[in-house]
Scaffold this motif. Structure first.
Motif, PDB file in Angstrom:
ATOM      1  N   UNK A   1     -44.963 -31.292 -18.660  1.00  0.00           N
ATOM      2  CA  UNK A   1     -44.416 -29.949 -18.393  1.00  0.00           C
ATOM      3  C   UNK A   1     -45.094 -28.860 -19.218  1.00  0.00           C
ATOM      4  N   UNK A   2     -46.349 -29.067 -19.575  1.00  0.00           N
ATOM      5  CA  UNK A   2     -47.164 -28.017 -20.170  1.00  0.00           C
ATOM      6  C   UNK A   2     -48.228 -27.593 -19.160  1.00  0.00           C
ATOM      7  N   UNK A   3     -48.888 -26.494 -19.429  1.00  0.00           N
ATOM      8  CA  UNK A   3     -49.947 -26.044 -18.537  1.00  0.00           C
ATOM      9  C   UNK A   3     -51.276 -26.679 -18.947  1.00  0.00           C
ATOM     10  N   UNK A   4     -52.205 -26.633 -18.030  1.00  0.00           N
ATOM     11  CA  UNK A   4     -53.537 -27.158 -18.368  1.00  0.00           C
ATOM     12  C   UNK A   4     -54.162 -26.317 -19.477  1.00  0.00           C
ATOM     13  N   UNK A   5     -53.858 -25.026 -19.486  1.00  0.00           N
ATOM     14  CA  UNK A   5     -54.368 -24.158 -20.551  1.00  0.00           C
ATOM     15  C   UNK A   5     -53.822 -24.590 -21.909  1.00  0.00           C
ATOM     16  N   UNK A   6     -52.544 -24.988 -21.949  1.00  0.00           N
ATOM     17  CA  UNK A   6     -51.956 -25.494 -23.193  1.00  0.00           C
ATOM     18  C   UNK A   6     -52.737 -26.708 -23.702  1.00  0.00           C
ATOM     19  N   UNK A   7     -52.996 -27.640 -22.801  1.00  0.00           N
ATOM     20  CA  UNK A   7     -53.668 -28.874 -23.204  1.00  0.00           C
ATOM     21  C   UNK A   7     -55.109 -28.599 -23.624  1.00  0.00           C
ATOM     22  N   UNK A   8     -55.766 -27.709 -22.916  1.00  0.00           N
ATOM     23  CA  UNK A   8     -57.136 -27.354 -23.293  1.00  0.00           C
ATOM     24  C   UNK A   8     -57.169 -26.674 -24.660  1.00  0.00           C
ATOM     25  N   UNK A   9     -56.131 -25.892 -24.962  1.00  0.00           N
ATOM     26  CA  UNK A   9     -56.054 -25.260 -26.279  1.00  0.00           C
ATOM     27  C   UNK A   9     -55.887 -26.307 -27.379  1.00  0.00           C
ATOM     28  N   UNK A  10     -55.031 -27.293 -27.130  1.00  0.00           N
ATOM     29  CA  UNK A  10     -54.848 -28.375 -28.098  1.00  0.00           C
ATOM     30  C   UNK A  10     -56.168 -29.116 -28.307  1.00  0.00           C
ATOM     31  N   UNK A  11     -56.881 -29.390 -27.223  1.00  0.00           N
ATOM     32  CA  UNK A  11     -58.164 -30.096 -27.319  1.00  0.00           C
ATOM     33  C   UNK A  11     -59.183 -29.277 -28.104  1.00  0.00           C
ATOM     34  N   UNK A  12     -59.177 -27.971 -27.908  1.00  0.00           N
ATOM     35  CA  UNK A  12     -60.114 -27.101 -28.626  1.00  0.00           C
ATOM     36  C   UNK A  12     -59.817 -27.089 -30.123  1.00  0.00           C
ATOM     37  N   UNK A  13     -58.532 -27.011 -30.461  1.00  0.00           N
ATOM     38  CA  UNK A  13     -58.153 -27.072 -31.883  1.00  0.00           C
ATOM     39  C   UNK A  13     -58.626 -28.392 -32.478  1.00  0.00           C
ATOM     40  N   UNK A  14     -58.438 -29.447 -31.735  1.00  0.00           N
ATOM     41  CA  UNK A  14     -58.809 -30.776 -32.229  1.00  0.00           C
ATOM     42  C   UNK A  14     -60.322 -30.890 -32.424  1.00  0.00           C
ATOM     43  N   UNK A  15     -61.096 -30.481 -31.438  1.00  0.00           N
ATOM     44  CA  UNK A  15     -62.549 -30.647 -31.522  1.00  0.00           C
ATOM     45  C   UNK A  15     -63.183 -29.694 -32.532  1.00  0.00           C
ATOM     46  N   UNK A  16     -62.510 -28.599 -32.863  1.00  0.00           N
ATOM     47  CA  UNK A  16     -63.062 -27.657 -33.839  1.00  0.00           C
ATOM     48  C   UNK A  16     -62.720 -28.053 -35.272  1.00  0.00           C
ATOM     49  N   UNK A  17     -62.041 -29.172 -35.433  1.00  0.00           N
ATOM     50  CA  UNK A  17     -61.630 -29.643 -36.757  1.00  0.00           C
ATOM     51  C   UNK A  17     -62.303 -30.979 -37.033  1.00  0.00           C
TER      52      UNK A  17
ATOM     53  N   UNK B   1     -60.396 -41.131 -16.741  1.00  0.00           N
ATOM     54  CA  UNK B   1     -60.963 -40.490 -15.550  1.00  0.00           C
ATOM     55  C   UNK B   1     -60.048 -40.656 -14.345  1.00  0.00           C
ATOM     56  N   UNK B   2     -59.367 -41.799 -14.280  1.00  0.00           N
ATOM     57  CA  UNK B   2     -58.489 -42.074 -13.139  1.00  0.00           C
ATOM     58  C   UNK B   2     -57.124 -41.403 -13.278  1.00  0.00           C
ATOM     59  N   UNK B   3     -56.825 -40.877 -14.439  1.00  0.00           N
ATOM     60  CA  UNK B   3     -55.531 -40.217 -14.656  1.00  0.00           C
ATOM     61  C   UNK B   3     -55.552 -38.843 -14.007  1.00  0.00           C
ATOM     62  N   UNK B   4     -54.588 -38.603 -13.144  1.00  0.00           N
ATOM     63  CA  UNK B   4     -54.563 -37.398 -12.323  1.00  0.00           C
ATOM     64  C   UNK B   4     -53.986 -36.221 -13.103  1.00  0.00           C
ATOM     65  N   UNK B   5     -54.663 -35.070 -13.022  1.00  0.00           N
ATOM     66  CA  UNK B   5     -54.191 -33.881 -13.740  1.00  0.00           C
ATOM     67  C   UNK B   5     -52.793 -33.475 -13.293  1.00  0.00           C
ATOM     68  N   UNK B   6     -52.520 -33.567 -12.017  1.00  0.00           N
ATOM     69  CA  UNK B   6     -51.191 -33.167 -11.547  1.00  0.00           C
ATOM     70  C   UNK B   6     -50.100 -34.014 -12.191  1.00  0.00           C
ATOM     71  N   UNK B   7     -50.357 -35.313 -12.301  1.00  0.00           N
ATOM     72  CA  UNK B   7     -49.369 -36.200 -12.917  1.00  0.00           C
ATOM     73  C   UNK B   7     -49.234 -35.901 -14.406  1.00  0.00           C
ATOM     74  N   UNK B   8     -50.351 -35.658 -15.060  1.00  0.00           N
ATOM     75  CA  UNK B   8     -50.324 -35.329 -16.488  1.00  0.00           C
ATOM     76  C   UNK B   8     -49.470 -34.090 -16.724  1.00  0.00           C
ATOM     77  N   UNK B   9     -49.727 -33.049 -15.963  1.00  0.00           N
ATOM     78  CA  UNK B   9     -49.015 -31.782 -16.170  1.00  0.00           C
ATOM     79  C   UNK B   9     -47.546 -31.898 -15.789  1.00  0.00           C
ATOM     80  N   UNK B  10     -47.261 -32.668 -14.750  1.00  0.00           N
ATOM     81  CA  UNK B  10     -45.871 -32.846 -14.335  1.00  0.00           C
ATOM     82  C   UNK B  10     -45.078 -33.594 -15.404  1.00  0.00           C
ATOM     83  N   UNK B  11     -45.680 -34.638 -15.994  1.00  0.00           N
ATOM     84  CA  UNK B  11     -44.940 -35.434 -16.969  1.00  0.00           C
ATOM     85  C   UNK B  11     -44.729 -34.703 -18.290  1.00  0.00           C
TER      86      UNK B  11
END
Length: 763
Positions: A340-356, A328-338
């Motif tokens: 270098x993917x988009x938030x949409x990319x990460x949400x897509x990965x999470x969706x693939x993961x949760x649907x399996x 919760x304390x991890x900042x989205x801006x820092x995550x995306x900067x480190x």
């Protein structure tokens, strides 16, 4: 000449297929012993045959009569060559002259066949008898001020039997100095998994890959480093499993693969899509990507309680609340900067993961060779644990090891930091005081040699001087030793970078028949899936002067510590007796000699796979580590005004570890050269460079040591901006000895801050 293009991949055909067959045929012909190589190939990875000396990928229970890959062909042909490096060779070429040869030229010279000795005065190796060689080693070890002045290095090629004898010899001698190749590759996996799960090994079997709904491949290139894995991924893809690759380079093998054993794909020049999804994060950004996935999972959990496996978490895990707060304390801006993917990319990965429902995470050195590699491994496990993907069929953690028995070596006790339980078992079995202090790992061993704290270096296989970081200092360290000893099959860099005195002890290869006093012997190895199986050589030895690694180690032990504690000669004469000793000391090896008679061997039970957690609190532990404050390029940019790029070292397709079979890298479109640096077009333009320019590469550091390499050719490639790649071991001189992973000491080969500048005289 390079035929690289601006397209990625430069190689447009599927990996494998006719390209692999043509390459295999070429290497068989070049071995000058094609008939011997082909005979051996037909017994590779087969019951009653030998285990391929290449990668540690597991064997399928349904594997066919032909079960080898292009890399296996190269390794077997390389070993079966008719070329010989004998006393006549060393009479012709001085050590000084051989130091000028490149690594490919050294190894293609052929098989070592005679014990050789460098006395520190003559610039040539001289032939020596086995008896005299062992006497020199024994005397040198006995004259040390402390047993801890000895270093016993191990390559992952060594069998279980010789690894067990080697570690036993070292502990009878009185040291835990066992630097090994694990220290340079998957140490972060072992430590991270042990801290989280209570075991340092992967929790999956080959059968799990046939049941997984999704397989995530992090930081690895199977097409070059372990091609048989592509066959496993191909089968998973064909049955509908989702395969997601997370790797900063788009490797051809992870995109499309044509199985040479599939008549349909070969005849119609087609292939199978491997990765349905492919993401290319910045080097060092995998932990941030995974933290972003976890953040998505917690957000989804607020609306759908089935997203997390709360039953698994509540029953089996510790530290969940602290981890949730950290996420919760991890900042989205820092995550995306480190990452270098988009938030949409990460949400897509999470969706693939949760649907399996059943998910496997596999990873290799793209994860483990960074400063925060242990934390990244633990973050991989955190995300698996959130959905209960540890300890159920079709799911789990799979660190993909490199060399064929690197995992088995560690099981046998090749460990500079052994468990007290293991040492207690040795002490009980052999009735001597076992050394208890931690020994030196690989990087610590180099420092010890530099500082004069280590004086005798013995290498059981491998190519230490080429594989290690900070090449100039490593070579200085080896030269500072009183004696260096190499137990080897082929000539390599470590034979020409010597101590004040040096010995070459030539040994049998994996493909060769091992005859001892009790008859023909088999050895055993452990693959990445914890399957232990036998390996029996098929070819006649390259020379009758060769000895097995096991016989050599036993003779060294006999010359150094005698036989009052261990009857080395008896054990070396019958490997069944060694396996009886292993059964008495190491858990899981009951009835060892009987169980290896099964066609594919036996499986070492994994406690975490059974949801039995051997952690101090008897539960799986979530890690609440912070994201790195800065990645390597951000820290380095404060030291220079020049643009800082992050360099990763990698293998070409014509290479396995430090062995360079040829000068081509066909999947990346590079031919006939290795001084290459792959760059993103934006970085090339930003520095007013162009594709094909020759540049000087300089490490950015503040330690006062200049590290540079010149005349590297720019090849434009689809790699994330700010990241570059170049071949190993050529760029190892750029890796500072002090640049190591937190908690495990692995050199950071995948995150080296560098600057580049155009050379004045372009060639």
């Amino acid at each position: 000449m390079s035929k690289s293009s601006k397209n990625n991949p430069a190689y447009s055909s599927p990996a494998g297929g006719w390209g692999a067959l043509r390459s295999s045929a070429k290497h068989l012909i070049q071995s000058e012993n094609a008939a011997k190589s082909v005979k051996a190939l037909l017994r590779a990875n087969q019951p009653g045959g030998f285990d391929c000396p290449g990668c540690a990928w597991g064997d399928s229970a349904t594997a066919g009569k032909v079960d080898f890959c292009e890399n296996g062909v190269k390794a077997i042909a390389w070993e079966a060559t008719s070329k010989r490096v004998d006393s006549n060779f060393f009479k012709q070429y001085s050590i000084t002259e051989l130091q000028q040869w490149d690594d490919h030229s050294l190894e293609k010279s052929g098989r070592l066949t005679e014990p050789m000795y460098y006395d520190g005065e003559n610039d040539h190796y001289q032939p020596i008898s086995w008896q005299e060689a062992f006497k020199i080693i024994g005397t040198s070890l006995q004259q040390l001020s402390s047993p801890n002045e000895a270093l016993l290095y191990t390559s992952g090629r060594a069998s279980n039997e010789v690894a067990y004898l080697y570690q036993l010899f070292g502990r009878v001698l009185g040291t835990n100095n066992f630097p090994d190749c694990s220290n340079m590759c998957h140490e972060a996996s072992g430590i991270g998994m042990t801290n989280s799960l209570g075991t340092g090994k992967g929790t999956v079997t080959m059968d799990d890959f046939s049941k997984a709904d999704a397989i995530f491949v992090f930081g690895q290139n199977p097409g070059t480093n372990h091609p048989r894995m592509l066959g496993t991924l191909r089968e998973a893809s064909k049955r509908g499993a989702k395969i997601v690759s997370v790797n900063n380079l788009k490797e051809r093998g992870l995109q499309k693969f044509s199985d040479p054993q599939s008549p349909k794909e070969m005849i119609f020049l087609t292939g199978t899509t491997i990765s349905q999804y492919y993401f290319t994060p910045r080097l060092g950004g995998d932990m941030a990507l995974l933290r972003g996935v976890a953040k998505c999972l917690f957000e989804k959990f607020e609306h759908d309680k089935s997203v997390l496996d709360t039953d698994f978490i509540n029953e089996h895990c510790h530290g969940f609340e602290a981890y949730r707060q950290r996420v919760a304390a991890s900042d989205w801006d820092k995550i995306l900067d480190q990452c270098s993917l988009t938030r949409e990319n990460i949400e897509q990965i999470a969706t693939i993961y949760t649907s399996s429902n059943k998910v496997i995470f596999t990873w290799a050195m793209g994860i483990t060779q960074h400063r925060h590699s242990v934390a990244t491994v633990r973050e991989l496990l955190n995300v698996l644990m959130l959905r209960g993907n540890i300890g159920k069929a079709g799911a789990g953690a799979c660190p993909v090891r490199g060399h064929s028995n690197v995992q088995g070596n560690r099981t046998m006790g090749i460990n500079e930091n052994p468990s007290m339980d293991f040492l207690d078992a040795l002490e009980h079995r052999y009735s001597f005081s076992v050394p208890r202090d931690n020994g030196f790992n690989t990087v610590e061993s180099i420092h010890a040699m530099l500082e004069g704290k280590a004086k005798v270096f013995i290498a059981l296989g491998g190519n230490f001087s080429a594989a290690t970081p900070d090449t100039t200092r490593t070579h200085k360290a080896l030269k500072n030793c009183d004696l260096t000893v190499q137990i080897s099959t082929k000539l390599n860099r470590s034979h020409v970078i010597t101590g004040k005195r040096a010995l070459i002890l030539p040994c049998l290869g994996r493909t060769e028949i091992d005859r001892q006093s009790s008859g023909e012997q088999c050895i055993t190895v452990e693959d990445s899936m914890s399957m232990v199986h036998s390996s029996t050589g098929q070819n006649e030895p390259a020379a009758n002067t060769l000895r097995s690694e096991t016989a050599i180690v036993a003779a060294i032990a006999m010359a150094s510590v005698g036989d009052k504690i261990v009857d080395w000669n008896t054990l070396a004469g019958d490997y069944d007796l060694i396996r009886q000793e292993i059964s008495a000391v190491i858990p899981g090896f009951d009835d060892y000699n009987f169980r290896i008679k099964a066609g594919r061997g036996f499986h070492l039970q994994n406690s975490a796979a059974q949801r039995h957690w051997r952690t101090p609190i008897q539960k799986a532990i979530f890690s609440d580590a912070r994201l790195p404050e800065q990645l390597v390029h951000e820290r380095a940019q404060l030291m220079t005004k020049k643009p800082v790029l992050t360099l990763q070292t990698l293998r070409s397709h014509d290479q396995y570890n430090t062995t360079i079979y040829g000068m081509d890298d066909r999947y990346r479109g590079v031919y006939g050269e290795r001084n290459i640096i792959f760059m993103n077009a934006k970085d090339i333009n930003k520095q007013a460079l162009k594709n094909g320019d020759r540049v000087k590469i300089t490490t950015v550091s503040n330690d006062g040591i200049a590290r540079s390499l010149s005349n590297f050719k720019i090849v434009e490639y689809l790699i994330p901006p700010g990241c570059v790649a170049a071949y190993y071991p050529e760029t190892n001189p750029l890796v500072p000895l002090e640049s190591i992973a937190d908690e495990c000491g692995t050199p950071t080969y995948k995150s080296i801050p560098i600057s580049i500048e155009k050379m004045d005289n372009q060639q």
